[in-house]
Design an enzyme around this catalytic site. Structure first.
Site, PDB file in Angstrom:
ATOM      1  CG  ASP A 224      39.328 -35.273 -77.966  1.00 20.71           C
ATOM      2  OD1 ASP A 224      39.548 -34.318 -77.196  1.00 20.71           O
ATOM      3  OD2 ASP A 224      39.226 -36.450 -77.579  1.00 20.71           O
TER       4      ASP A 224
ATOM      5  CE1 TYR B   6      41.561 -42.413 -72.373  1.00 20.49           C
ATOM      6  CE2 TYR B   6      39.340 -42.241 -73.240  1.00 20.49           C
ATOM      7  CZ  TYR B   6      40.205 -42.620 -72.234  1.00 20.49           C
ATOM      8  OH  TYR B   6      39.722 -43.210 -71.102  1.00 20.49           O
TER       9      TYR B   6
ATOM     10  NE  ARG C 237      16.199 -38.515 -69.639  1.00 21.02           N
ATOM     11  CZ  ARG C 237      14.986 -38.477 -70.218  1.00 21.02           C
ATOM     12  NH1 ARG C 237      14.820 -37.903 -71.388  1.00 21.02           N
ATOM     13  NH2 ARG C 237      13.945 -39.024 -69.613  1.00 21.02           N
TER      14      ARG C 237
HETATM   15  N1  PLP Z   1      39.451 -37.634 -75.242  1.00 22.57           N
HETATM   16  C1  PLP Z   1      40.666 -37.545 -74.689  1.00 22.57           C
HETATM   17  C2  PLP Z   1      41.790 -36.910 -75.448  1.00 22.57           C
HETATM   18  C3  PLP Z   1      40.890 -38.061 -73.408  1.00 22.57           C
HETATM   19  O1  PLP Z   1      42.126 -37.976 -72.871  1.00 22.57           O
HETATM   20  C4  PLP Z   1      39.814 -38.672 -72.714  1.00 22.57           C
HETATM   21  C5  PLP Z   1      40.020 -39.264 -71.377  1.00 22.57           C
HETATM   22  O2  PLP Z   1      41.127 -39.417 -70.918  1.00 22.57           O
HETATM   23  C6  PLP Z   1      38.576 -38.747 -73.335  1.00 22.57           C
HETATM   24  C7  PLP Z   1      38.419 -38.214 -74.598  1.00 22.57           C
HETATM   25  C8  PLP Z   1      37.404 -39.402 -72.654  1.00 22.57           C
HETATM   26  O3  PLP Z   1      36.876 -38.553 -71.672  1.00 22.57           O
HETATM   27  P1  PLP Z   1      36.193 -39.051 -70.309  1.00 22.57           P
HETATM   28  O4  PLP Z   1      37.227 -39.822 -69.548  1.00 22.57           O
HETATM   29  O5  PLP Z   1      35.770 -37.777 -69.662  1.00 22.57           O
HETATM   30  O6  PLP Z   1      35.035 -39.912 -70.704  1.00 22.57           O
END
Ligand code: PLP
Length: 349
Positions: free
Chosen positions: A139, A65, A13
């Site tokens: 992101d 998202y 971990r």
């Molecule tokens: N950020 C974006 C832009 C995403 O499209 C997604 C998932 O679709 C995520 C974060 C979350 O990622 P995960 O599904 O790997 O937890």
């Protein structure tokens, strides 16, 4: 070698050799100094938010998202974090709402699913001018470091759902954080270790293998994405196309400035905005599979309102334009003629 004296790997971990290899790769591709691999993209976001304290405020984009929005509103709000959402089309909207409690800016660009573009450099500069201690996180899932490197533009943290383009083959779920500050890296590593949402070594192996072809896949995703956006834009049955590579995109100039190309994600609405017409399209594609997720080599089609963004309350969705008529494509690396033919026949159903 002796009790309390390990050779860098005391427990998986904390660190694991395959994960270390991946984390070095993560740092390298984003021009960072430290990378962290998590069990999902959301686990990576969760780690960033755990650096905050009750009462702290996060300013986030208004198009995110759905799972990120759900985490902010349904999980962290109850622990006393405050969130405000602004349209990041214009960088000044962010600086205007900064308060003494603001500790983190959360940028998604391009956004999921409306493909909005935020000017990373301009937002970062204005935020740091207001208060240099505020962290800016981006992101970068949709663009990938092949097209856009936020740390080079002044951001403090880059986050990825590595489930998508970094993995590239829809066969793993993983998150990534990349930073270039030693103290921040220590804090994130402590949370990763203490909270425990680490990526497993077999998944780390798959992600490393995926990253080796990222540049080639992205070239084709971009070529196909642009061709499909143009095709849709000139199709008589299509009302609106959301793709930063189109000249009619609101922030095309910003996209051109900070991205080397525009990626494989394309959203659009039909002229006939009825649920029936939209669903007919979604049920009629053969090469595009109706499915969540994105960024894999195979093309997917998604209905944000009922699928990826169903967790956003309808009133909030409609306010920013995620109507029932919105369709999102993750354009894969197949032959572009097959993809266009498939879209064309589904539009004509
Ligand atoms: N950020 C974006 C832009 C995403 O499209 C997604 C998932 O679709 C995520 C974060 C979350 O990622 P995960 O599904 O790997 O937890």
């Amino acid at each position: 070698s002796s009790p309390g004296n390990n050779k860098g790997y005391e427990y998986s971990r904390a660190a694991n050799p395959t994960r270390t290899a991946l984390e070095k790769s993560f740092a390298s591709i984003e021009n960072g100094t430290h990378g962290f691999a998590f069990s999902s993209g959301l686990a990576a976001i969760d780690c960033v938010l755990r650096t905050l304290n009750p009462g702290d405020e996060v300013i986030a984009g208004d198009d995110l998202y759905g799972g990120t929005y759900r985490m902010f509103t349904k999980l962290f709000q109850k622990y006393g974090l405050k969130f405000s959402y602004v349209d990041m089309n214009s960088a000044s909207n962010v600086a205007e709402v900064i308060t003494d409690d603001t500790k983190l800016i959360w940028i998604e660009t391009p956004t999921n699913p409306l493909m909005k573009i935020a000017d990373i450099e301009e937002i970062t500069t204005s935020v740091k001018r207001a208060n240099s201690a505020i962290l800016v996180a981006v992101d970068n899932t949709f663009a990938t470091p092949y097209l856009q490197r936020p740390l080079d533009l002044g951001a403090d943290i880059v986050m990825h759902s590595a489930t998508k383009y970094l993995g590239g083959h829809s066969d793993l779920v993983m998150g990534a954080l990349m930073v270039k500050d030693e103290e921040l890296a220590k804090e994130l590593h402590f949370i990763q270790f203490a909270a425990g949402a680490v990526a497993g070594p077999m998944d780390a192996f798959l992600a490393l293998r995926g990253i080796k072809t990222l540049h080639i896949r992205m070239q084709r995703h971009c070529e196909n994405g642009k061709a499909i956006a143009k095709f849709l834009d000139s199709h008589p049955k299509v009302k609106e196309v959301f793709y930063p590579g189109l000249e009619n995109h609101t922030n095309h100039e910003v996209a051109k400035k900070q991205m080397s190309a525009f990626g494989g994600m394309v959203s659009f609405k039909l002229k006939d905005e009825s649920k029936q017409a939209t669903f007919t399209f979604l049920e009629s594609t053969n090469v595009f599979t109706l499915a969540e997720s994105l960024g894999g080599v195979e093309s997917l089609v998604n209905h944000p309102a009922t699928m990826t963004h169903a967790s956003i309350p309808e009133t909030e969705r409609l306010k920013i334009g995620i109507t029932d008529a919105l369709i999102r494509l993750s354009v894969g690396i197949e032959d572009v003629n097959d993809l266009i033919e498939d879209i064309n026949q589904a539009l004509n159903k």
